[in-house]
Scaffold this motif. Structure first.
Motif, mmCIF file in Angstrom:
data_model
loop_
_atom_site.group_PDB
_atom_site.id
_atom_site.type_symbol
_atom_site.label_atom_id
_atom_site.label_comp_id
_atom_site.label_asym_id
_atom_site.label_seq_id
_atom_site.Cartn_x
_atom_site.Cartn_y
_atom_site.Cartn_z
ATOM 1 N N CYS A 38 0.818 -1.219 0.000
ATOM 2 C CA CYS A 38 0.000 0.000 0.000
ATOM 3 C C CYS A 38 0.850 1.267 0.000
ATOM 4 O O CYS A 38 2.068 1.247 0.163
ATOM 5 C CB CYS A 38 -1.001 -0.011 1.149
ATOM 6 S SG CYS A 38 -0.425 0.723 2.675
ATOM 7 N N CYS A 87 5.965 1.796 3.921
ATOM 8 C CA CYS A 87 6.795 1.420 5.060
ATOM 9 C C CYS A 87 8.155 0.897 4.601
ATOM 10 O O CYS A 87 8.258 0.195 3.593
ATOM 11 C CB CYS A 87 6.111 0.308 5.855
ATOM 12 S SG CYS A 87 4.551 0.831 6.600
ATOM 13 N N CYS A 132 2.504 -3.984 9.129
ATOM 14 C CA CYS A 132 1.206 -4.649 9.248
ATOM 15 C C CYS A 132 1.355 -6.109 8.810
ATOM 16 O O CYS A 132 2.425 -6.517 8.353
ATOM 17 C CB CYS A 132 0.160 -3.898 8.428
ATOM 18 S SG CYS A 132 0.150 -4.338 6.686
HETATM 19 S S1 SF4 Z 1 3.486 -2.753 5.843
HETATM 20 FE FE1 SF4 Z 1 1.265 -2.608 5.645
HETATM 21 S S2 SF4 Z 1 0.800 -0.436 6.070
HETATM 22 FE FE2 SF4 Z 1 3.002 -0.574 5.609
HETATM 23 S S3 SF4 Z 1 3.139 -0.154 3.397
HETATM 24 FE FE3 SF4 Z 1 3.038 -2.387 3.666
HETATM 25 S S4 SF4 Z 1 0.856 -2.880 3.459
HETATM 26 FE FE4 SF4 Z 1 1.004 -0.670 3.846
#
Ligand code: SF4
Length: 753
Positions: A44, A48, A76
């Motif tokens: 997404c 991160c 996440c």
């Molecule tokens: S770890 Fe989760 S919140 Fe972070 S960029 Fe990846 S999918 Fe998105």
């Protein structure tokens, strides 16, 4: 069970063995890598920082990249298990060409020869614009930039768009109209600094989970969440506004009406930095609280309270995602959000911003690199000066740059239906699951003379239809940069070699250019993605999205930096747009925009009494091509479900876990598990959109925003029937004709047969 196990011998000792890891302490020995490679999450748009653990040339672990400024040591569930997507069984490994109706393995040379020959032949016969290209938000920015040049200067077509139009095109259009340019003005840390945070159609807890830690760190805020569902994010709110579906535009106008009536606006800011106030004031007379209460279903008291909180805040933040964008009123709603920020001066300051939270890991990169809804660096197609400037940088004749945008995604599909688009190149997207009203798409794809699908995975519903499948390297196997929702550019690094004969999209684009005979002209001396990045720095210099001061070494040192980042900028500074009140319009003033609310296009009636809402769940990503291959995510959420309010279920005589069919005017989805919950209001139902097997887009409506061309995924009229298909295993309880989605799946007899 093998014989050793059958006689009681332990043959799984390797699986149980543990050892000590420097970073995590005692852990499975299989999870301790030889080295860690820093990169950026490929799901997404939060962006991160992540590290991929590599052992014996394989990706075996993922962990947060501690120094990265976005996620501060957290990930996440998708990020924590991301390495599983690389070794997935359904990876595309070899070029496949359809011969005698079947996809058969061929070499790269034959594949690319055939592609260029068929595209050229189609363009010669039907004109250059008979070739369409549908791209994605999943590539690195360097690849978008390279592809755009190839499509528009190499193939000479501007019928090029991406799946980002299915996701955040309304935010782009809205920003352009209000501020004169695309570009989210704020930063994530504004979520921590605002005293009022208003989220509209934004379920961060499921869709952008790591942003919740910014919210939670802000103990002094009032969090207001406007959403027809009591989503996980609504459960975190101080005030939940359970407004009627698609009434958000009226709510925003109603709040603006109250702000003006009670003089909670910033007149000095309005006079100095905006245009259109007098017209907006007259327009908002049509949105008094009593009318807005009727449209939204909220009490007048709640609307007043929301307006007063926003208007009296020292710094107020409005965030939105697909609840706003996925609508025929998406652009208008974004403009109404920007109106609120401009009326109160809640923009360009710490904590104060209207802020689109976008979808895919590099949807922002597509917006900046352009070629779809704008030219690179947010240059406008219809601006001769900007076209000339770009042509001069590239050393090409200005006449080769298109003076208007080509067809948007849904219009490319319609043009395929009308046989105006005859050849299509689909890159890293899966429209046979993601496009609304699948029957129309199926018709368009079955009309094509030649379909190329370039993807990291095969089979997918879309690659299965291709005449040619090009296997692409994915996240973890290639290098470049992503830009996240707060304009932060972050490095993407290669951890392992691509599977089989797969090549990076960048390599594929250069190889196609070679076959086309334009490589040396368009990409002189380029061999690596860094060559593309360095040209992109020059192209973006002096533009709003200025990358000229960013380099790969700087990104390696800082983790990530925000644009605009001209040469000599301070990498530690938080960057916000419009802090000086100067906008990208011709007069430097932001525009206050008046667009009336109207009801959503397909209202429920006695035959189709429910409003169907669609969305995501935290475990899965888009069409589940990747996440269904991640064991822990698939186990957590193995199939689709339909949420319904218990009062509706009682009336229909249905119970939790019943198997139901969702039926609209366009088709049906069979055998979906019913879940009864007060999360969804009476008269509404909700279903996640990730599941190809029970694809909600068999029933969604192909209605589009007139400006952004984004689909109205969020509301259509359906009825719910008890299903003869078992929701848990897909078997039928009695004789039944094949599900509509399966019957209507287009077939391609083989263009090369
Ligand atoms: S770890 Fe989760 S919140 Fe972070 S960029 Fe990846 S999918 Fe998105």
């Amino acid at each position: 069970m093998n014989w050793k196990r059958a006689v009681g011998l332990d043959n799984l000792s390797k699986e149980y063995a543990f050892a000590r890891s420097e970073s995590t302490g005692y852990t499975s020995a299989q999870k301790i890598p030889d080295h860690w490679v820093p990169t950026t999450c490929g799901y997404c748009s939060v962006g991160c920082g992540i590290e991929v653990g590599v052992k014996d040339g394989r990706a075996i672990a993922s962990r947060p990249f501690a120094m990265h400024p976005v996620n501060r040591g957290k990930l996440c569930p998708k990020g924590l298990s991301e390495h599983y997507i690389i070794d997935a069984e359904n990876r595309a490994k070899y070029p496949l060409l359809r011969k005698a109706g079947k996809l058969v393995r061929v070499g790269w040379d034959e594949a690319l020869e055939m592609m260029v020959e068929r595209f050229r032949a189609t363009q010669k016969k039907y004109g250059p614009e008979s070739l369409g290209v549908l791209s994605t938000g999943q590539l690195v920015t360097e690849e978008f930039y390279t592809l755009g040049k190839l499509v528009q200067l190499g193939f000479g077509t501007n019928n090029y768009d991406g799946n980002t139009t299915l996701c955040m095109a309304s935010a782009v259009s809205g920003y352009k109209i209000s501020f004169g340019s695309d570009g989210p003005p704020g930063a994530y840390e504004d979520l921590q600094q605002a005293d009022v945070v208003l989220l509209i159609g934004a379920n961060l807890a499921d869709n952008h989970p790591i942003l919740c830690q910014y919210l939670e760190a802000n103990r002094n805020k009032t969090l207001i969440v406007a959403d027809p569902r009591v989503s996980k994010t609504a459960m975190m709110a101080d005030i939940h506004l359970p407004l009627k579906p698609r009434s958000d535009l009226a709510l925003l106008h109603g709040i603006a009406h109250i702000l003006i009536r009670y003089n909670l606006v910033d007149r000095a800011y309005i006079d100095k930095h905006t245009s259109g106030f007098a017209e907006l004031e007259r327009f908002l007379d049509g949105y008094p609280p009593e009318r807005v209460a009727e449209i939204t279903g909220l009490s007048q008291e709640t609307i007043f309270k929301t307006a007063l909180l926003y208007g009296r805040a020292k710094a107020a933040f409005i965030g939105w995602t697909m609840g706003v964008n996925h609508s025929t009123l998406g652009t208008a709603t974004v403009n109404a959000i920007c109106n609120l920020a401009l009326l109160t001066g809640h923009i360009g300051r710490a904590g104060a911003s209207p802020f689109s939270i976008t979808g895919q890991c590099n949807a922002m990169g597509t917006r900046e690199a352009g070629f779809t809804s704008s030219l690179p660096g947010y240059r406008k197609f219809d601006n001769a000066v900007e076209r000339a400037e770009l042509a001069a940088i590239w050393g090409v004749d200005e006449s080769r740059l298109p003076a208007k945008r080509g067809l948007a995604y849904p219009d490319i599909v319609e043009a395929a239906v009308a046989k105006k688009i005859r050849a299509l190149w689909i890159i890293a997207t899966n429209p046979l699951v993601s496009y609304p009203n699948q029957d129309v798409l199926g018709h368009g794809l079955s009309n094509l003379d030649f379909l190329v699908v370039q993807d990291g995975y095969h089979p997918t519903p879309t690659t299965e239809l291709a005449d040619l499948v090009l296997p692409a390297a994915i996240w973890g196997e290639k290098e470049g940069t992503y830009t996240n929702s707060e304009r932060r550019v972050s490095k993407v690094n290669k951890a392992v070699e691509p599977q089989g004969e797969a090549r990076s999209d960048f390599d594929i684009f250069l190889a196609v250019a070679e076959k086309l005979g334009c490589r040396d002209e368009l990409y002189p001396g380029w061999t690596t993605v860094e060559d593309a990045f360095n040209e992109w720095r020059r192209v973006s210099k002096g533009r709003l999205c200025d990358y000229s001061g960013i380099s790969y070494p700087l990104l390696a040192e800082q983790g990530a930096v925000q644009w605009p980042f001209p040469e000599g900028a301070d990498p530690k500074c938080t960057s916000r747009l419009y802090s000086d009140g100067e906008f990208q319009t011709s007069d430097g003033r932001a525009k206050l925009v008046c667009t009336d609310w109207v009801p959503f296009p397909e209202q429920p009636n006695t035959s189709y009494p429910f409003v169907l809402n669609t969305g995501r769940t935290v475990e899965h990503w888009h069409t589940r091509t990747k996440t269904k291959e991640v064991p822990i995510l698939e186990r957590l959420s193995p199939r689709a479900w339909l949420e319904m309010n218990p009062r509706d279920a009682k009336r229909l005589g249905m119970r939790s876990h019943d198997s139901v069919d969702i039926v609209s005017r366009r088709g049906s989805v069979r055998g979906v598990e019913l879940r009864l919950t007060e999360i969804t209001a009476p008269g509404q139902v909700f279903m996640p959109f990730h599941f190809a097997e029970t694809n909600v887009n068999e029933v969604t409506q192909d209605a589009f925003d007139p400006i952004s061309r984004e689909p109205n995924y969020k509301q259509c009229a359906v009825r719910i029937e008890r299903s003869p298909v078992n929701a848990r295993n897909g078997t039928r309880r009695r004789s039944l004709k094949a599900p509509v989605g399966i019957l209507s799946r287009p077939t391609r007899p083989g263009a090369n047969a």
